[in-house]
Design an enzyme around this catalytic site. Sequence first.
Site, PDB file in Angstrom:
ATOM      1  N   HIS A 180     -20.614 -25.808  31.539  1.00  0.00           N
ATOM      2  CA  HIS A 180     -21.748 -26.546  32.097  1.00  0.00           C
ATOM      3  C   HIS A 180     -22.383 -25.768  33.246  1.00  0.00           C
ATOM      4  CE1 HIS A 180     -19.964 -30.646  30.635  1.00  0.00           C
ATOM      5  NE2 HIS A 180     -20.297 -29.845  29.641  1.00  0.00           N
ATOM      6  N   SER A 208     -23.137 -28.212  25.054  1.00  0.00           N
ATOM      7  CA  SER A 208     -23.418 -28.627  26.426  1.00  0.00           C
ATOM      8  C   SER A 208     -23.813 -27.473  27.336  1.00  0.00           C
ATOM      9  CB  SER A 208     -22.243 -29.409  27.010  1.00  0.00           C
ATOM     10  OG  SER A 208     -21.063 -28.656  26.951  1.00  0.00           O
TER      11      SER A 208
END
Length: 191
Positions: free
Chosen positions: A130, A75
């Site tokens: 992230h 991610s």
Amino acid sequence: RGAAVCGQLYRLVTACFLHAGPLHLASNLLSLYAVGPVCVSFFGAPATAGIFAVGGAYGNALSYLAAAPPSVGASGGLFALVGALATALHLNRDAIGPSAREARSALAASVFLNLALGALPKSRLDSAAHIGGLLAGALAGALFTPRLTRTFTKTGTRLLPHPAPCRPASPCSAVYAAAPVFATLLRARIH
């Protein structure tokens, strides 16, 4: 986490290729399927791979610096691609037209949703990774996005690279140039 402290910093990149299970892998593959081809059309395949790997490493480094629980997954690299793509769309908004704003809005909604889910109690999403990937990708997008111009032809309009693009020789050179900053921060955290 302990291995990275002992100087095995390559683990900041290799964690991008590990997943917590089949569902985790499938969701990341679906995300890559959605954003990857568009990034390749803007940056080319080698630069897209570089943005993914470097953004993933930056995401994992920020996760480590934020003392987040150990995590795995792609991610951080995926958020780097989203950041680079959002920046490319923004920089070329005049040439692309209203669809650039619509695509940026969709990307922003996805980012917001992921960060909101990561803020929930007992969430296993690594918001630090992230954010780190997103910032690294936005930097790469700002530095390496080809500027497009709208050209009118007999068959319609086409988007072409601007005649005088200003791009560094290596697609990820500036992203790598910031590596000493992260290395210094990691060393400071270790000692």
